[in-house]
Design a protein around this motif. Structure first.
Motif, PDB file in Angstrom:
ATOM      1  N   LEU A  66      65.308  37.051  50.204  1.00 57.99           N
ATOM      2  CA  LEU A  66      65.239  35.512  50.202  1.00 57.99           C
ATOM      3  C   LEU A  66      65.724  35.119  51.186  1.00 57.99           C
ATOM      4  CD1 LEU A  66      64.482  33.127  48.317  1.00 57.99           C
ATOM      5  CD2 LEU A  66      65.877  33.244  46.528  1.00 57.99           C
ATOM      6  N   LEU A  67      67.184  34.887  51.919  1.00 55.88           N
ATOM      7  CA  LEU A  67      68.315  34.775  52.871  1.00 55.88           C
ATOM      8  C   LEU A  67      67.483  34.674  53.900  1.00 55.88           C
ATOM      9  CD1 LEU A  67      71.204  36.170  51.806  1.00 55.88           C
ATOM     10  CD2 LEU A  67      70.153  33.401  51.620  1.00 55.88           C
ATOM     11  N   ASN A  68      66.313  35.770  54.468  1.00 53.07           N
ATOM     12  CA  ASN A  68      65.500  35.589  56.245  1.00 53.07           C
ATOM     13  C   ASN A  68      64.763  34.842  55.157  1.00 53.07           C
ATOM     14  OD1 ASN A  68      67.581  38.118  56.744  1.00 53.07           O
ATOM     15  ND2 ASN A  68      65.369  39.249  55.825  1.00 53.07           N
ATOM     16  N   GLN A  69      64.121  34.479  54.702  1.00 49.11           N
ATOM     17  CA  GLN A  69      63.243  33.190  54.223  1.00 49.11           C
ATOM     18  C   GLN A  69      63.954  31.722  54.757  1.00 49.11           C
ATOM     19  OE1 GLN A  69      61.199  33.641  51.184  1.00 49.11           O
ATOM     20  NE2 GLN A  69      59.567  31.766  51.226  1.00 49.11           N
ATOM     21  N   ILE A  70      64.788  31.596  53.749  1.00 50.83           N
ATOM     22  CA  ILE A  70      65.815  30.725  53.879  1.00 50.83           C
ATOM     23  C   ILE A  70      66.802  30.423  55.617  1.00 50.83           C
ATOM     24  CG2 ILE A  70      68.252  29.447  53.970  1.00 50.83           C
ATOM     25  CD1 ILE A  70      67.953  30.886  50.277  1.00 50.83           C
ATOM     26  N   VAL A  71      66.894  31.232  56.034  1.00 50.53           N
ATOM     27  CA  VAL A  71      67.022  31.115  58.021  1.00 50.53           C
ATOM     28  C   VAL A  71      65.809  31.058  58.765  1.00 50.53           C
ATOM     29  CG1 VAL A  71      68.411  32.408  60.051  1.00 50.53           C
ATOM     30  CG2 VAL A  71      69.319  32.989  57.482  1.00 50.53           C
ATOM     31  N   CYS A  72      64.932  31.568  58.282  1.00 55.54           N
ATOM     32  CA  CYS A  72      63.733  30.630  59.253  1.00 55.54           C
ATOM     33  C   CYS A  72      63.567  29.805  58.956  1.00 55.54           C
ATOM     34  CB  CYS A  72      62.947  31.887  58.845  1.00 55.54           C
ATOM     35  SG  CYS A  72      62.389  33.647  59.154  1.00 55.54           S
ATOM     36  N   GLU A  73      63.608  28.728  57.718  1.00 55.29           N
ATOM     37  CA  GLU A  73      63.386  27.979  57.538  1.00 55.29           C
ATOM     38  C   GLU A  73      64.606  26.850  57.890  1.00 55.29           C
ATOM     39  OE1 GLU A  73      62.703  27.220  53.941  1.00 55.29           O
ATOM     40  OE2 GLU A  73      60.906  28.625  53.843  1.00 55.29           O
ATOM     41  N   LEU A  74      65.530  27.164  58.790  1.00 56.41           N
ATOM     42  CA  LEU A  74      66.172  26.204  59.289  1.00 56.41           C
ATOM     43  C   LEU A  74      65.930  25.758  60.691  1.00 56.41           C
ATOM     44  CD1 LEU A  74      69.812  28.439  58.128  1.00 56.41           C
ATOM     45  CD2 LEU A  74      69.334  26.326  57.458  1.00 56.41           C
ATOM     46  N   PRO A  75      66.620  24.750  60.912  1.00 58.84           N
ATOM     47  CA  PRO A  75      66.021  23.961  62.713  1.00 58.84           C
ATOM     48  C   PRO A  75      66.635  25.035  63.257  1.00 58.84           C
ATOM     49  CG  PRO A  75      67.617  22.861  61.268  1.00 58.84           C
ATOM     50  CD  PRO A  75      67.395  23.937  60.196  1.00 58.84           C
ATOM     51  N   PRO A  76      66.687  25.044  64.880  1.00 60.29           N
ATOM     52  CA  PRO A  76      66.539  25.489  66.015  1.00 60.29           C
ATOM     53  C   PRO A  76      67.963  26.298  66.140  1.00 60.29           C
ATOM     54  CG  PRO A  76      64.413  25.238  66.222  1.00 60.29           C
ATOM     55  CD  PRO A  76      65.320  24.391  65.298  1.00 60.29           C
TER      56      PRO A  76
END
Length: 173
Positions: free
Chosen positions: A126-136
Motif C-alpha cells: 500500500l505504501l509503495n502504491q501511495i509513493v507511486c502516486e506522489l508528484p515527482p
C-alpha cells in the motif's frame, strides 16, 4: 563403508568412514525440500503474476513456504528412519510444530510469518502504491520501493509442509 577396529582388550568397534556425499537422509531431505521449495517459487510467481522472477530463488515469502518444507522434511525423514518413538523424531516434530504448524493456528514462532510479516508486506504494498502516486517533486517520490513479500499465508505454509513430506518420503530407501 564400515571399518572394524580391534581394541587392546580384544573387543571391536565399528567406525564409518567419511564420504564426499553425506548419507544422512534426514539432512539431505531437508536441504532438498528447501531447494525445491525455493525453485518452485519461480513458477508459482509466474502462475500468479504472469511474470518470471528469478529473485524468488533467494527471497523470503511466497508459495510454497521453504521453512515449512524444510522442517517437515526433516521430521518425516527422521520418523521414517528412526521410528516415531525415537528422541530425534520427538525433537524434530517439536521443531516443526514451533516453526511450521503453529502458523496455521497463529501461535508461537511462525505467528510472525503469517501474522506480523504478512501484514507488514501488505502495508508495504500500500505504501509503495501511495509513493507511486506522489508528484515527482515530492521528497519521497524517488525512494526505493519497500519489499512487499515478507510472510506466508496458511496455504503457503501448508503447501510447504506437504512438499516436505513428499521429499522425505521419496528420499527414504
Amino acid at each position: 563403508m564400515d571399518q572394524v577396529f580391534a581394541a587392546a582388550d580384544g573387543s571391536s568397534s565399528t567406525s564409518r568412514s567419511a564420504s564426499l556425499i553425506p548419507s544422512n537422509v534426514p539432512l539431505l531431505s531437508a536441504f532438498l525440500a528447501f531447494a525445491l521449495a525455493q525453485f518452485l517459487k519461480i513458477f508459482t510467481t509466474w502462475f500468479k503474476e504472469k511474470r518470471w522472477d528469478a529473485r524468488r530463488l533467494v527471497r523470503s515469502g511466497g508459495m510454497p513456504s521453504s521453512h515449512s518444507s524444510t522442517v517437515t522434511a526433516l521430521a518425516v525423514a527422521i520418523g521414517l528412519q528412526e521410528g516415531a518413538g525415537s528422541p530425534a523424531f520427538a525433537v524434530a516434530v517439536v521443531l516443526a510444530c514451533v516453526i511450521d504448524f503453529s502458523a496455521l493456528v497463529k501461535q508461537l514462532v511462525m505467528y510472525d510469518a503469517t501474522g506480523v510479516r504478512l501484514h507488514a508486506g501488505r502495508q508495504a504494498e500500500l505504501l509503495n502504491q501511495i509513493v507511486c502516486e506522489l508528484p515527482p517533486e515530492h521528497p519521497v517520490s524517488n525512494v526505493r520501493p519497500l519489499r512487499d513479500s515478507l510472510g506466508h499465508t496458511p496455504l503457503q505454509v501448508s503447501a510447504g509442509a506437504v512438499l516436505g513430506c513428499i521429499v522425505a518420503y521419496l528420499m527414504r530407501s
